[in-house]
Design an enzyme around this catalytic site. Sequence first.
Site, PDB file in Angstrom:
ATOM      1  N   TYR A  56       0.844  -1.193   0.000  1.00 37.98           N
ATOM      2  CA  TYR A  56       0.000   0.000   0.000  1.00 37.98           C
ATOM      3  C   TYR A  56       0.884   1.251   0.000  1.00 37.98           C
ATOM      4  O   TYR A  56       1.375   1.707   1.033  1.00 37.98           O
ATOM      5  CB  TYR A  56      -0.925   0.021   1.214  1.00 37.98           C
ATOM      6  N   PRO A 203     -14.974  -6.902   2.616  1.00 37.90           N
ATOM      7  CA  PRO A 203     -16.031  -7.504   3.432  1.00 37.90           C
ATOM      8  C   PRO A 203     -17.447  -7.053   3.085  1.00 37.90           C
ATOM      9  O   PRO A 203     -18.409  -7.677   3.534  1.00 37.90           O
ATOM     10  CB  PRO A 203     -15.661  -7.069   4.851  1.00 37.90           C
TER      11      PRO A 203
END
Length: 279
Positions: A56, A203
């Site tokens: 990231y 999610p």
Amino acid sequence: MTATTFRIGGDLEVRRLGFGAMHLATDPGPAREAALSVARRAVELGITLVDTAHMYGGGANEEILAEALHPYPEGLLITTKVGITRPSPSEEWKLDGRPDSLRDQVEQGLRRLRVERIELLQLHRIDPETPLAEQLGALRDLRDEGKIGRIGLSEITAAELAEARKTVEIASVQNRYNLLDREHEPVLRACEAAGIAFLPWRPVAWGDAGANAEVLAVAAELEVTPTQVALAWLLARSPVVLPIPGTARIDHLEENVAAEDVRLTSAHLQVLDRSAGAE
């Protein structure tokens, strides 16, 4: 009542609903200032599990978490991932599980996060060009040296998890999983049987949950959002599930955290299971 905490590796207790830091902006400017505020607000709201990775921003995400939160409050776990590298800014990211590379990425993570030990270090992906035992052996050596505390894996199959456990103890698995995408159900069940933390990435299935009629109906009945229904379903799915929804906005962060208070009945769960064609 659904448990709100879980002990990773049997001893490292965290709140089950965590925070994924991937979306935090790292370039100078207002977006970065907002990212710092989001990270700090997550801790204010009681989140104790924050997920990041070397990939990231090439470590910039780790740095912004350290800037926002160091010195870290007691009980806060920042877990990071290694195993994907980019030799230079002009090149593509690639899998790299060579032991020397993994060690270098861990050393960089220690420096960027300003810690002497990473309590949970996850292998971002298995590198098919390097024997799995060598990759895990390198992480085991780092654990034995005290530089990492526990070892996790990401985006693996149940067979790969079983193979990995022959080499080293596995404390967590981070796979793509949500209400409408249950491809990795066998991996979740393997984690549940072994008491291994299962951290679902993506999610909420982004906008899909909100477009699903069953999810919308449950959300309307409970007067909550579709996102909150999707997260509450994950928390109810298994006690080893630790969702890590990510956002760059405080209002979305607060919405996600409030999902912990959503109570789904058995009837709601049956409706939601039908929404994904589950038996």
